[in-house]
Scaffold this active site. Structure first.
Site, PDB file in Angstrom:
ATOM      1  N   CYS A  56     -67.069  23.502  21.475  1.00  0.00           N
ATOM      2  CA  CYS A  56     -67.265  22.986  20.107  1.00  0.00           C
ATOM      3  C   CYS A  56     -66.595  23.889  19.081  1.00  0.00           C
ATOM      4  CB  CYS A  56     -68.757  22.875  19.779  1.00  0.00           C
ATOM      5  SG  CYS A  56     -69.636  21.749  20.865  1.00  0.00           S
ATOM      6  N   ARG A 139     -69.555  14.171  22.978  1.00  0.00           N
ATOM      7  CA  ARG A 139     -68.434  14.295  22.022  1.00  0.00           C
ATOM      8  C   ARG A 139     -67.940  12.888  21.690  1.00  0.00           C
ATOM      9  NH1 ARG A 139     -67.608  19.677  22.287  1.00  0.00           N
ATOM     10  NH2 ARG A 139     -68.174  20.605  24.291  1.00  0.00           N
TER      11      ARG A 139
HETATM   12  C1  BEZ Z   1     -69.454  23.760  24.581  1.00  0.00           C
HETATM   13  O1  BEZ Z   1     -68.862  24.688  25.113  1.00  0.00           O
HETATM   14  O2  BEZ Z   1     -69.126  23.322  23.477  1.00  0.00           O
HETATM   15  C2  BEZ Z   1     -70.610  23.146  25.312  1.00  0.00           C
HETATM   16  C3  BEZ Z   1     -70.627  23.204  26.680  1.00  0.00           C
HETATM   17  C4  BEZ Z   1     -71.696  22.650  27.363  1.00  0.00           C
HETATM   18  C5  BEZ Z   1     -72.719  22.021  26.678  1.00  0.00           C
HETATM   19  C6  BEZ Z   1     -72.666  21.927  25.304  1.00  0.00           C
HETATM   20  C7  BEZ Z   1     -71.595  22.470  24.616  1.00  0.00           C
END
Ligand code: BEZ
Length: 229
Positions: A56, A139
């Site tokens: 993110c 997402r």
């Molecule tokens: C992330 O790295 O953005 C992420 C990875 C796993 C679950 C939620 C967010």
């Protein structure tokens, strides 16, 4: 309606062509009312699973680096996650003050990020995929036109960072199709030739192939292109 059914109904993905659900939300840029505050603009409403997570963070930095490009396309960005406004503020400050990645640094996220702890907006847009996570959004990206209609969406899992050039390409393709009444071929990018709608009668099909002008060419009666260069 029983509770379980109500939950399923409220987490339903709106479809292409539907009016985007309306909402009022607290964001990092103050309260927003959608669609009222966005009349006449394209909107990209996107969710991310959580603040202070690695994928993110790279996505937000990339979007922040492209804010001006989207503004120039009459397109406003709105982010969302199931986090508090304080988590959003702390994360955005960290991104600006501390994170350098891929040549990007000192980036101020100027678009609003919705606090959605109660998942009210996320559920209106079907952004929760319970088998992935029932407490975090996936997402999702919704492309909403100036009339408030959903025109396209993307839906990616937590592990896969989105392609922001593709997000921009979708906006460019939709805007071009609306303006010129054309369609865009596979892997189209700005400057490439575009597709003319298939003719709806035998007469038009014949005309297309036999009498086309210098600006167009046909591979067959149903596959005609308009030259862009
Ligand atoms: C992330 O790295 O953005 C992420 C990875 C796993 C679950 C939620 C967010």
């Amino acid at each position: 309606m029983n509770n379980e059914l109500e939950q399923v109904e409220t987490n339903k993905l709106p479809k292409i062509g539907d009016d985007a659900p309306s909402f009022t939300a607290v964001t990092t840029q103050g309260t927003i009312n959608f669609p009222e505050d966005y009349k006449g603009k394209w909107v990209i409403l996107f969710s991310h699973p959580a603040d202070f997570t690695p994928v993110c963070t790279t996505e937000f930095m990339t979007f922040a680096s492209m804010q001006k490009e989207f503004k120039e396309l009459n397109t406003e960005l709105i982010g969302l996650s199931i986090d508090s406004i304080y988590a959003h503020i702390a994360w955005l400050r960290t991104i600006k003050e501390k994170i350098k990645w891929n040549g990007l640094e000192n980036l101020e996220v100027e678009f609003p990020v919705i606090e959605d702890i109660k998942m009210e907006v996320a559920k209106k847009f079907g952004m929760i995929s319970p088998n992935e996570s029932s407490t975090q959004a996936v997402r999702a990206v919704f492309f909403i036109d100036p009339k408030g209609k959903i025109r396209a969406y993307m839906y990616y899992p937590q592990s896969l960072g989105r392609n922001f050039e593709e997000i921009k390409r979708v906006i460019l393709g939709l805007q071009k199709a609306d303006k010129e009444g054309i369609a865009t071929p596979a892997n189209w990018k700005p400057g490439d030739d575009v597709i003319m709608p298939a003719p709806g009668s035998c007469g038009l099909a014949k005309e297309r192939v036999e009498n086309h002008d210098a600006e167009t060419y046909c591979l067959d009666w149903f596959l005609c292109f308009k030259k862009e260069k």
